[in-house]
Design a protein around this motif. Sequence first.
Motif, PDB file in Angstrom:
ATOM      1  N   ILE A 148       6.074  62.755  14.162  1.00  0.00           N
ATOM      2  CA  ILE A 148       5.135  63.531  14.972  1.00  0.00           C
ATOM      3  C   ILE A 148       5.674  64.953  15.043  1.00  0.00           C
ATOM      4  N   LEU A 149       4.864  65.917  14.680  1.00  0.00           N
ATOM      5  CA  LEU A 149       5.263  67.324  14.770  1.00  0.00           C
ATOM      6  C   LEU A 149       4.645  67.932  16.022  1.00  0.00           C
ATOM      7  N   GLU A 150       5.502  68.470  16.881  1.00  0.00           N
ATOM      8  CA  GLU A 150       5.045  69.085  18.130  1.00  0.00           C
ATOM      9  C   GLU A 150       4.988  70.605  17.971  1.00  0.00           C
ATOM     10  N   ILE A 151       3.829  71.170  18.298  1.00  0.00           N
ATOM     11  CA  ILE A 151       3.655  72.620  18.257  1.00  0.00           C
ATOM     12  C   ILE A 151       3.166  73.062  19.627  1.00  0.00           C
ATOM     13  N   SER A 152       3.801  74.056  20.203  1.00  0.00           N
ATOM     14  CA  SER A 152       3.422  74.486  21.547  1.00  0.00           C
ATOM     15  C   SER A 152       2.054  75.160  21.526  1.00  0.00           C
ATOM     16  N   GLU A 153       1.375  75.071  22.662  1.00  0.00           N
ATOM     17  CA  GLU A 153       0.055  75.684  22.792  1.00  0.00           C
ATOM     18  C   GLU A 153       0.123  77.183  22.496  1.00  0.00           C
ATOM     19  N   GLU A 154       1.139  77.856  23.023  1.00  0.00           N
ATOM     20  CA  GLU A 154       1.286  79.296  22.796  1.00  0.00           C
ATOM     21  C   GLU A 154       1.454  79.610  21.320  1.00  0.00           C
ATOM     22  N   SER A 155       2.253  78.803  20.618  1.00  0.00           N
ATOM     23  CA  SER A 155       2.501  79.023  19.194  1.00  0.00           C
ATOM     24  C   SER A 155       1.240  78.786  18.376  1.00  0.00           C
ATOM     25  N   ALA A 178       1.324  66.724  17.850  1.00  0.00           N
ATOM     26  CA  ALA A 178       1.212  66.795  19.309  1.00  0.00           C
ATOM     27  C   ALA A 178       1.108  68.255  19.728  1.00  0.00           C
ATOM     28  N   LEU A 179       0.197  68.537  20.648  1.00  0.00           N
ATOM     29  CA  LEU A 179       0.068  69.866  21.229  1.00  0.00           C
ATOM     30  C   LEU A 179       0.947  69.899  22.474  1.00  0.00           C
ATOM     31  N   ALA A 184      -0.640  75.308  29.736  1.00  0.00           N
ATOM     32  CA  ALA A 184       0.167  76.472  30.103  1.00  0.00           C
ATOM     33  C   ALA A 184      -0.390  77.755  29.513  1.00  0.00           C
ATOM     34  N   GLY A 185      -1.190  77.642  28.442  1.00  0.00           N
ATOM     35  CA  GLY A 185      -1.706  78.826  27.757  1.00  0.00           C
ATOM     36  C   GLY A 185      -3.212  78.936  27.826  1.00  0.00           C
ATOM     37  N   MET A 186      -3.774  79.453  26.746  1.00  0.00           N
ATOM     38  CA  MET A 186      -5.205  79.750  26.732  1.00  0.00           C
ATOM     39  C   MET A 186      -5.877  79.133  25.513  1.00  0.00           C
ATOM     40  N   THR A 187      -5.631  77.846  25.246  1.00  0.00           N
ATOM     41  CA  THR A 187      -6.237  77.205  24.091  1.00  0.00           C
ATOM     42  C   THR A 187      -7.753  77.175  24.231  1.00  0.00           C
ATOM     43  N   SER A 188      -8.444  77.649  23.204  1.00  0.00           N
ATOM     44  CA  SER A 188      -9.901  77.591  23.180  1.00  0.00           C
ATOM     45  C   SER A 188     -10.336  76.174  22.831  1.00  0.00           C
ATOM     46  N   PHE A 189     -11.321  75.639  23.545  1.00  0.00           N
ATOM     47  CA  PHE A 189     -11.812  74.298  23.227  1.00  0.00           C
ATOM     48  C   PHE A 189     -12.372  74.246  21.810  1.00  0.00           C
ATOM     49  N   ASP A 198      -3.220  64.570  17.638  1.00  0.00           N
ATOM     50  CA  ASP A 198      -3.159  63.139  17.956  1.00  0.00           C
ATOM     51  C   ASP A 198      -2.699  62.930  19.395  1.00  0.00           C
ATOM     52  N   PHE A 199      -1.834  63.844  19.875  1.00  0.00           N
ATOM     53  CA  PHE A 199      -1.298  63.765  21.235  1.00  0.00           C
ATOM     54  C   PHE A 199      -1.461  65.115  21.922  1.00  0.00           C
ATOM     55  N   ILE A 200      -1.701  65.073  23.209  1.00  0.00           N
ATOM     56  CA  ILE A 200      -1.667  66.275  24.045  1.00  0.00           C
ATOM     57  C   ILE A 200      -0.618  66.042  25.119  1.00  0.00           C
ATOM     58  N   LYS A 201       0.340  66.962  25.232  1.00  0.00           N
ATOM     59  CA  LYS A 201       1.406  66.823  26.213  1.00  0.00           C
ATOM     60  C   LYS A 201       1.142  67.826  27.344  1.00  0.00           C
ATOM     61  N   ILE A 202       0.811  67.303  28.504  1.00  0.00           N
ATOM     62  CA  ILE A 202       0.418  68.138  29.639  1.00  0.00           C
ATOM     63  C   ILE A 202       1.645  68.827  30.225  1.00  0.00           C
ATOM     64  N   ASP A 203       1.555  70.128  30.359  1.00  0.00           N
ATOM     65  CA  ASP A 203       2.687  70.944  30.789  1.00  0.00           C
ATOM     66  C   ASP A 203       3.253  70.466  32.129  1.00  0.00           C
ATOM     67  N   GLY A 204       4.580  70.494  32.226  1.00  0.00           N
ATOM     68  CA  GLY A 204       5.271  69.972  33.403  1.00  0.00           C
ATOM     69  C   GLY A 204       4.937  70.659  34.707  1.00  0.00           C
ATOM     70  N   GLN A 205       4.448  71.905  34.652  1.00  0.00           N
ATOM     71  CA  GLN A 205       4.117  72.596  35.900  1.00  0.00           C
ATOM     72  C   GLN A 205       2.992  71.893  36.662  1.00  0.00           C
ATOM     73  N   PHE A 206       2.184  71.087  35.959  1.00  0.00           N
ATOM     74  CA  PHE A 206       1.106  70.348  36.604  1.00  0.00           C
ATOM     75  C   PHE A 206       1.520  68.918  36.967  1.00  0.00           C
ATOM     76  N   ILE A 207       2.729  68.527  36.572  1.00  0.00           N
ATOM     77  CA  ILE A 207       3.165  67.141  36.741  1.00  0.00           C
ATOM     78  C   ILE A 207       4.227  66.991  37.824  1.00  0.00           C
ATOM     79  N   ARG A 208       5.178  67.921  37.890  1.00  0.00           N
ATOM     80  CA  ARG A 208       6.265  67.815  38.877  1.00  0.00           C
ATOM     81  C   ARG A 208       5.698  67.794  40.294  1.00  0.00           C
ATOM     82  N   GLY A 209       6.029  66.743  41.048  1.00  0.00           N
ATOM     83  CA  GLY A 209       5.564  66.621  42.424  1.00  0.00           C
ATOM     84  C   GLY A 209       4.086  66.339  42.563  1.00  0.00           C
TER      85      GLY A 209
END
Length: 279
Positions: A148-155, A178-179, A184-189, A198-209
């Motif tokens: 699985i190759l992970e590329i950040s939304e910003e990249s 995986a995205l 965290a960024g501005m990905t256009s739908f 295949d995978f979307i990894k939801i940024d940790g700022q929305f998950i912690r707590g």
Amino acid sequence: MSQPVESARAPVEPADASPLNAAVTSRDREVMAMVRKALERKDVMLAFQPVISIARADRPAFYEGFIRLLDETRRIIPARDFMGSVETSEIGRIIDCLSLEMGLQALARARDLRMAINMSARSIAYPGWMRTLRRGLRACPTAAERLILEISEESVMVMPDIVAVFMKELQKQGISFALDDFGAGMTSFRYLKQLLFDFIKIDGQFIRGIADNPDNQCMARALLAVAREFDMFAVAESVESARDADCLAAMGMHCLQGYYVGAPSVTPPWKAEKPKKSA
């Protein structure tokens, strides 16, 4: 006529002349020097963190491999101290190549392993990265379907059209994508539909707590709904407590990753010694 009175205030020095900024600049130079020397020595390793499927929590769905660079005393150089600085440089491309090389070696050694490796979209056009991939797949053809190759939304948003072509070609070989840091960024739908991760990894700022944060619960549900709409598995990053894990499971999250699930380990967890049977 009276003479103009000279200002008693001292001239303002440029910001980079302050002792604090000078110290920060000096530290950054030292860190980058350590990074270059570590790469020259190939003094690097991978740390492995499990990603757990909520539907089957008895074993990891896959692992994410994080590159670790070591200084001359064999201590890990904190990634946060240099990753932002090397993203657009050749050092970043070399790090991506080494991460991929070590990930493919791990996949070749453990044939039931599935692993995610981070890369920047900027490495797509870097000849050494593609050579590393081809060499690894020749050595172990089954690695493609477990990589699985992970590329950040910003990249991704730096060059979405190029990323789309790149993904389409490698997905034909069985490689998944995986995205990372979604939200965290501005990905256009429009691009999200075109890219087909295949995978979307939801940024940790929305998950912690999240268990105690209604706003983050709302954001996570929205991002999860996007993942479902595009038929992608959703991974919650930075899961750090049982209450957060329970909250995410209740809303239907597919997978969890974070210190509550398992911390990164430089010792491959699948190599852990099994307890010996008593005679």
